[in-house]
Design a protein around this motif. Structure first.
Motif, mmCIF file in Angstrom:
data_model
loop_
_atom_site.group_PDB
_atom_site.id
_atom_site.type_symbol
_atom_site.label_atom_id
_atom_site.label_comp_id
_atom_site.label_asym_id
_atom_site.label_seq_id
_atom_site.Cartn_x
_atom_site.Cartn_y
_atom_site.Cartn_z
ATOM 1 N N ALA A 16 0.592 -1.275 0.038
ATOM 2 C CA ALA A 16 0.284 0.008 -0.002
ATOM 3 C C ALA A 16 0.580 1.389 0.001
ATOM 4 O O ALA A 16 1.451 1.784 -1.146
ATOM 5 C CB ALA A 16 -1.343 0.175 1.011
ATOM 6 N N SER A 17 0.589 1.956 1.101
ATOM 7 C CA SER A 17 1.521 3.128 1.101
ATOM 8 C C SER A 17 2.987 3.573 1.300
ATOM 9 O O SER A 17 3.014 2.218 2.064
ATOM 10 C CB SER A 17 0.949 4.505 1.423
ATOM 11 N N VAL A 18 3.524 4.931 0.857
ATOM 12 C CA VAL A 18 4.372 4.925 1.341
ATOM 13 C C VAL A 18 4.874 4.699 2.947
ATOM 14 O O VAL A 18 6.437 4.373 2.828
ATOM 15 C CB VAL A 18 5.464 6.253 1.087
ATOM 16 N N GLY A 19 4.588 5.071 4.103
ATOM 17 C CA GLY A 19 4.254 5.041 5.404
ATOM 18 C C GLY A 19 4.275 3.538 5.815
ATOM 19 O O GLY A 19 4.583 3.311 7.109
ATOM 20 N N GLU A 20 3.494 2.905 5.096
ATOM 21 C CA GLU A 20 3.392 1.644 5.911
ATOM 22 C C GLU A 20 4.291 0.664 6.543
ATOM 23 O O GLU A 20 5.471 0.280 5.209
ATOM 24 C CB GLU A 20 2.338 0.454 5.103
ATOM 25 N N VAL A 41 2.733 6.263 -10.687
ATOM 26 C CA VAL A 41 2.059 7.071 -9.405
ATOM 27 C C VAL A 41 3.052 7.979 -9.205
ATOM 28 O O VAL A 41 4.003 8.116 -9.195
ATOM 29 C CB VAL A 41 1.821 6.242 -8.077
ATOM 30 N N ASP A 42 1.996 9.280 -8.605
ATOM 31 C CA ASP A 42 2.689 10.033 -7.565
ATOM 32 C C ASP A 42 2.610 10.629 -6.070
ATOM 33 O O ASP A 42 1.950 9.958 -5.809
ATOM 34 C CB ASP A 42 2.143 11.351 -8.329
ATOM 35 N N ARG A 43 4.258 10.225 -5.621
ATOM 36 C CA ARG A 43 3.494 10.353 -4.016
ATOM 37 C C ARG A 43 2.368 11.681 -3.416
ATOM 38 O O ARG A 43 3.041 12.685 -3.707
ATOM 39 C CB ARG A 43 5.085 10.905 -3.198
ATOM 40 N N VAL A 44 1.771 11.686 -2.985
ATOM 41 C CA VAL A 44 1.515 12.770 -2.666
ATOM 42 C C VAL A 44 1.144 12.925 -0.312
ATOM 43 O O VAL A 44 1.397 11.887 -0.019
ATOM 44 C CB VAL A 44 -0.226 13.054 -2.793
ATOM 45 N N THR A 90 3.332 -2.400 -3.314
ATOM 46 C CA THR A 90 1.428 -2.430 -4.198
ATOM 47 C C THR A 90 1.334 -1.336 -3.762
ATOM 48 O O THR A 90 0.631 -1.078 -2.971
ATOM 49 C CB THR A 90 0.752 -3.448 -3.558
ATOM 50 N N ALA A 91 0.441 -0.916 -4.677
ATOM 51 C CA ALA A 91 -0.489 0.390 -4.559
ATOM 52 C C ALA A 91 -1.271 0.392 -6.140
ATOM 53 O O ALA A 91 -0.618 0.160 -7.116
ATOM 54 C CB ALA A 91 0.347 2.216 -5.069
ATOM 55 N N GLU A 92 -2.852 0.793 -5.718
ATOM 56 C CA GLU A 92 -3.668 0.472 -7.127
ATOM 57 C C GLU A 92 -3.829 -0.772 -7.777
ATOM 58 O O GLU A 92 -4.045 -0.932 -8.919
ATOM 59 C CB GLU A 92 -3.466 2.090 -7.819
#
Ligand code: GDG
Length: 495
Positions: A16-20, A41-44, A90-92
């Motif tokens: 999932a997300s970067v923070g995870e 993907v772009d980091r937001v 993984t993302a999207e």
């Protein structure tokens, strides 16, 4: 060249997300791998300071994501910021495999060899290409890194689709590491003719890099023919029509003109919000008789200066007066650290200032110039607000803006002024076609497009919409992949 490592395993997938923090140990590999300079993907960073990944806008991503999800695909690319080591995550619904680029890689491989050497060379040498061995060395080094990351994630016999001019050496490097793979390459920009390509000190290496693929796709039949002709001339290979014969295999070249997600755009302009916003834009512009629009990355290939000169001359000639027409030029910031781009920006800003200084009235500029980027919704509203879409590149692989405008004009009320030098002109025959080097001709055609009758506009637009809707980006991706996997002769007719 640095030594390439053979096929390694297993990989680690971060979820999932970067923070995870959760990290999943897996030896899972992908049957379908896309390789591109950038990840999709772009980091937001949210209001709470948490970072996460959001899918980048754009046709390529939209077209490929469903295929990725169906096939549990992986995407190999740079994540957009320098000097950062990230594990695959993984993302999207996609496995994303980040490739690390240092600050120096960005300067030498990306801004240097990709955008100061290849980009101008492949676009008719509109700007002088920079030929420096140090840039080339970085290009080789970074291409090796992409090839290695791809070899690591690809399953036995996987299909790999390499994208664009930044990665032309990857097919060969990858084949050496993983002869079991099926490799496709697609070039989004033009492929130059012999007379220009010949200048490149590393011409043979680039051709050999591409010949590592099973299928090499181009935007136009001209690109494919140039490639085959150059392979014969500089690699001493036998060729037959769109095929290049190597000792142990045949490489096919073909035209696969890219397109847009027409249905997504049609749905977007159908929403009351976008329609309301379009009306508001016209009002904000002072409800002029005619709104002309340009939307481009700020790039010297896009012919922004030529179109603004043609437009301004209509005022100089007194063909138009303030209030008759307003030009809205969106110039999205691009490659701002490359010298040519900085110079271009200054020149355009000077040109806009002069034109408004000469012909605008208080509170009513003739050119509204915006050096910024907009949301997809705002862009759709601008397309709806424009009577004439002005697309005048001096050379362009395709130009998606032209196709986006056509897809958006279900009301059949807009006119498209289109350069003969855009790949899109091979398909959109019913546009008002221009040679942007010919300022006089462009000016007259611009005037004609502004004053075309509603019946003529509708006739032209209907025919162009048919083409764009039938040949959308989904079809582009499918045709390329069928040609790659089906091992069949394939060339999409462009027109
Ligand atoms: C290369 C080739 C080929 C622009 N401003 C904003 C924005 N955009 C979007 C447009 C369009 C895309 O960017 C630009 O695509 P183009 O095709 O016009 O041009 P390149 O960037 O040069 O693309 C080209 C393409 O690859 C694909 O193969 O057609 O020939 O040079 O989609 O809408 N999007 C948003 N805000 C903006 O301000 N959201």
């Amino acid at each position: 060249m640095t030594q390439l490592r053979p096929h390694k395993s297993p990989i680690r997938v971060k979820s999932a997300s970067v923070g995870e923090e959760l990290e999943v140990q897996t030896s899972k590999k992908s049957d379908f791998v896309v390789v591109a300079n950038r990840l999709p993907v772009d980091r937001v960073t949210g209001d709470d300071g948490e970072a996460s990944w959001r899918r980048s806008p754009g046709g390529l991503v939209t077209a490929i994501v469903p295929v990725m999800q169906r096939r549990e695909g992986a995407w190999v690319g740079w994540q957009g910021s320098p000097d950062e080591d990230l594990e695959p995550f993984t993302a999207e619904g996609m496995t994303l495999v980040p490739v690390r680029l240092s600050g120096q890689d960005i300067e030498l491989y990306y801004e240097g060899f990709s955008n100061a050497t290849l980009w101008p060379l492949y676009h008719d040498v509109i700007a002088q290409p920079v030929y420096r061995r140090r840039l080339w060395d970085a290009y080789v080094r970074v291409n090796e890194r992409f090839a290695q990351a791809t070899a690591d994630i690809a399953a036995e016999g996987a299909v790999v689709w390499v994208q664009d001019y930044q990665l032309q050496l990857v097919p060969k490097m990858l084949r050496e590491l993983r002869p079991d793979l099926r490799i496709g390459f697609f070039l989004h920009i033009p492929f130059p003719p012999m007379e220009l390509f010949q200048q490149l000190p590393w011409r043979r290496e680039i051709l050999e890099g591409l010949l590592g693929a099973d299928l090499v796709g181009f935007q136009s039949p001209d690109g494919a023919s140039n490639f085959v002709r150059l392979s014969r001339r500089f690699c001493d290979l036998k060729t037959q029509r769109h095929e290049v014969m190597l000792d142990d295999r045949t490489v096919r070249a073909g035209a696969f003109p890219i397109s847009v997600d027409a249905n997504e755009l049609i749905a977007l302009v159908g929403t009351p919000e976008v329609q309301k916003r379009a009306a508001q834009i016209r009002e904000d512009l002072g409800n002029p008789a005619c709104v002309l629009l340009g939307v481009d990355r700020l790039d010297y290939t896009k012919g922004i200066q030529q179109r603004l000169r043609a437009f301004t001359e209509l005022f100089k000639d007194k063909t138009l007066k303030c209030g008759d027409a307003v030009f809205v030029q969106i110039a999205t910031p691009s490659r701002e650290r490359v010298e040519e781009y900085r110079i271009l920006r200054d020149e355009i800003e000077l040109q806009v200032g002069r034109a408004n200084g000469m012909y605008a009235e208080l509170g009513a500029p003739i050119i509204n110039y915006m050096h910024t980027s907009y949301s997809r919704d705002e862009l759709a509203a601008l397309y709806l607000a424009a009577d004439v879409m002005v697309v005048t590149p001096l050379r362009d692989g395709m130009n998606l803006v032209a196709k986006e405008y056509v897809a958006c004009r279900a009301d059949l009320r807009g006119s498209l002024l289109l350069s003969e030098f855009a790949g899109a002109a091979n398909e959109l025959h019913r546009a008002f076609l221009v040679n942007p080097y010919d300022i006089g001709g462009t000016k007259h055609r611009m005037y004609e497009a502004m004053h075309a009758s509603p019946v003529e506009r509708a006739r032209r637009m209907r025919s162009m919409r048919k083409r764009v809707i039938e040949h959308d980006v989904d079809r582009w991706a499918n045709e390329f992949l069928v040609a790659l996997e089906g091992n069949q002769r394939h060339a999409v007719s462009a027109g």
